[in-house]
Design a protein around this motif. Structure first.
Motif, PDB file in Angstrom:
ATOM      1  N   PRO A  96       0.797  -1.230   0.000  1.00 36.31           N
ATOM      2  CA  PRO A  96       0.000   0.000   0.000  1.00 36.31           C
ATOM      3  C   PRO A  96       0.830   1.282   0.000  1.00 36.31           C
ATOM      4  CG  PRO A  96       0.056  -0.975   2.206  1.00 36.31           C
ATOM      5  CD  PRO A  96       0.782  -1.912   1.314  1.00 36.31           C
ATOM      6  N   HIS A  97       0.403   2.208  -0.855  1.00 37.13           N
ATOM      7  CA  HIS A  97       0.961   3.566  -0.892  1.00 37.13           C
ATOM      8  C   HIS A  97      -0.041   4.467  -1.607  1.00 37.13           C
ATOM      9  CE1 HIS A  97       3.585   6.948  -1.841  1.00 37.13           C
ATOM     10  NE2 HIS A  97       4.321   6.518  -0.839  1.00 37.13           N
ATOM     11  N   PHE A  98      -0.109   5.735  -1.193  1.00 36.10           N
ATOM     12  CA  PHE A  98      -1.122   6.631  -1.773  1.00 36.10           C
ATOM     13  C   PHE A  98      -0.887   6.952  -3.249  1.00 36.10           C
ATOM     14  CE2 PHE A  98       2.076   9.725  -0.328  1.00 36.10           C
ATOM     15  CZ  PHE A  98       2.160  10.545  -1.443  1.00 36.10           C
ATOM     16  N   LYS A  99       0.358   6.722  -3.765  1.00 40.07           N
ATOM     17  CA  LYS A  99       0.626   7.123  -5.154  1.00 40.07           C
ATOM     18  C   LYS A  99      -0.299   6.424  -6.141  1.00 40.07           C
ATOM     19  CE  LYS A  99       4.809   4.176  -5.317  1.00 40.07           C
ATOM     20  NZ  LYS A  99       4.819   3.803  -3.891  1.00 40.07           N
ATOM     21  N   PHE A 100      -0.759   5.200  -5.774  1.00 38.54           N
ATOM     22  CA  PHE A 100      -1.655   4.494  -6.705  1.00 38.54           C
ATOM     23  C   PHE A 100      -3.061   5.073  -6.695  1.00 38.54           C
ATOM     24  CE2 PHE A 100       1.838   1.585  -6.509  1.00 38.54           C
ATOM     25  CZ  PHE A 100       1.934   1.166  -7.827  1.00 38.54           C
ATOM     26  N   ALA A 101      -3.427   5.774  -5.629  1.00 39.07           N
ATOM     27  CA  ALA A 101      -4.730   6.444  -5.597  1.00 39.07           C
ATOM     28  C   ALA A 101      -4.630   7.813  -6.262  1.00 39.07           C
ATOM     29  CB  ALA A 101      -5.197   6.585  -4.157  1.00 39.07           C
ATOM     30  N   LYS A 102      -3.478   8.429  -6.148  1.00 38.23           N
ATOM     31  CA  LYS A 102      -3.307   9.795  -6.657  1.00 38.23           C
ATOM     32  C   LYS A 102      -3.060   9.837  -8.164  1.00 38.23           C
ATOM     33  CE  LYS A 102      -0.763  14.034  -5.666  1.00 38.23           C
ATOM     34  NZ  LYS A 102       0.269  14.659  -4.831  1.00 38.23           N
ATOM     35  N   TYR A 103      -2.299   8.864  -8.677  1.00 38.16           N
ATOM     36  CA  TYR A 103      -1.940   8.847 -10.098  1.00 38.16           C
ATOM     37  C   TYR A 103      -2.391   7.551 -10.745  1.00 38.16           C
ATOM     38  CZ  TYR A 103       1.562  12.139  -8.236  1.00 38.16           C
ATOM     39  OH  TYR A 103       2.205  13.158  -7.586  1.00 38.16           O
ATOM     40  N   LEU A 155      -4.139   7.454   2.316  1.00 37.84           N
ATOM     41  CA  LEU A 155      -4.681   8.468   1.415  1.00 37.84           C
ATOM     42  C   LEU A 155      -5.187   9.666   2.218  1.00 37.84           C
ATOM     43  CD1 LEU A 155      -5.292   9.193  -1.499  1.00 37.84           C
ATOM     44  CD2 LEU A 155      -7.530   8.128  -1.249  1.00 37.84           C
ATOM     45  N   ARG A 156      -5.828   9.360   3.316  1.00 40.68           N
ATOM     46  CA  ARG A 156      -6.336  10.420   4.182  1.00 40.68           C
ATOM     47  C   ARG A 156      -5.184  11.275   4.726  1.00 40.68           C
ATOM     48  NH1 ARG A 156      -9.764   9.396   9.639  1.00 40.68           N
ATOM     49  NH2 ARG A 156      -9.768  11.550  10.383  1.00 40.68           N
ATOM     50  N   ALA A 157      -4.120  10.629   5.107  1.00 36.42           N
ATOM     51  CA  ALA A 157      -2.951  11.365   5.616  1.00 36.42           C
ATOM     52  C   ALA A 157      -2.417  12.312   4.551  1.00 36.42           C
ATOM     53  CB  ALA A 157      -1.865  10.386   6.039  1.00 36.42           C
TER      54      ALA A 157
END
Ligand code: PBE
Length: 298
Positions: A96-103, A155-157
């Motif tokens: 898990p990492h937010f980059k996959f939600a952002k891009y 993602l929230r962070a």
């Protein structure tokens, strides 16, 4: 004559089209060259930094490539800039990492399985930890989470610009009811000190701080220390740290794990379904590590 001229113009137009066509094909073919035959990596001490070096060594088409290491923050900045300009880039990626939600990113296929077949986060403790802290051991033994939960929290962070310790505090308070099952029926303790070790990546930092909240709520005096993966295993093996949920196994930290095997206690899985690899923006016209080209300019 008129017909001849028309014909000539047509031939010239076709020639121009063919030449431009070839030129754009050449620039397509040089995606690797546009990236300067460089993988945009993260911290030198990351498990994936080693794996990237192995990619360069083991895939014939990566001949003449190099990896640029710096930090996760720097990698994310370069990724952001490349995407804004629709330029090619290949980066160290993991979930898990937010980059996959952002891009919109895609992992490149890895036929040689350098990045393995999927990872889990493991639980390891120093020898004697269970005997010294039976209650803490039971709490941590019960603890588990999943990728979806972690991704939402991360993602929230990102959206609210929260540090991982703050995120963990908020998240712990909001999820206390669900988390109660991890401490249910266990007697609280009185101020015993525990050192939780973690690596410096967000998913691991977040989990370490959740561990802290959970144990502190049960009476322990918890300190969280972030270190590189090699120090992590060394510290747990020599007993200078108590417990960690940061190992990525069986592949990412597999070599260090084996080096210290039998010098720590492996007590299971924190979450499954993690993934490590090399990724590119979705607009890039490649799908596999094998689609890149060797650097023949040297
Ligand atoms: N990571 C995140 C770490 C482990 C967790 C995959 C970037 C690493 O490569 O060591």
């Amino acid at each position: 004559m008129n017909h001849f001229k028309k014909g000539l113009t047509l031939v010239m137009m076709i020639a121009v089209l063919i030449i431009t066509g070839c030129a754009s094909e050449t620039s397509e073919a040089s995606i690797s060259e546009q990236m300067d035959y460089t993988i945009t990596g993260i911290e030198p001490g990351a498990g994936q930094t080693e794996l990237n070096e192995q990619v360069i060594e083991d895939y014939d088409n990566f001949e003449g490539w190099s990896q640029q290491t710096s930090s996760t923050g720097a990698m994310l900045t370069e990724l952001d800039e490349a995407i804004k300009n629709e330029e090619p880039i290949i980066v160290t990626a993991w979930s898990p990492h937010f980059k996959f939600a952002k891009y919109e990113l895609k992992y490149l296929e890895d036929p040689q399985k350098i990045f393995g077949d999927g990872e889990y986060a493991g639980k390891i403790a120093r020898l004697g930890f269970e005997e010294d802290f039976p209650i803490a051991y039971q709490i941590l033994d019960r603890f588990e989470t999943d990728v979806k939960t972690l991704e939402q929290a991360l993602l929230r962070a990102q959206e609210e610009e929260l540090e991982m310790d703050v995120l963990a505090e908020i998240w712990y308070d909001e999820n206390k009811d669900t988390l109660a099952s991890f401490t249910e029926g266990l007697d609280p303790v009185d101020g015993k000190p525990i050192e939780v070790l973690t690596t410096q990546w967000d998913s691991e930092l977040f989990i370490a701080h959740v561990q802290k909240e959970l144990l502190a709520d049960h009476g322990y005096d918890v300190k969280v220390t972030a270190v590189d993966p090699s120090i992590l295993f060394e510290a747990i093996s020599t007993g200078s740290g108590d417990v960690t949920f940061s190992p990525w196994l069986p592949n990412t930290h597999g070599a260090i794990y084996e080096e210290y095997e039998d010098q720590f206690v492996d007590f299971g899985v924190v979450y499954e379904g993690a993934k490590a690899g090399l990724a590119v923006p979705a607009y890039m016209d490649i799908d596999s590590l094998e689609d890149l080209e060797p650097n023949t300019t040297n």
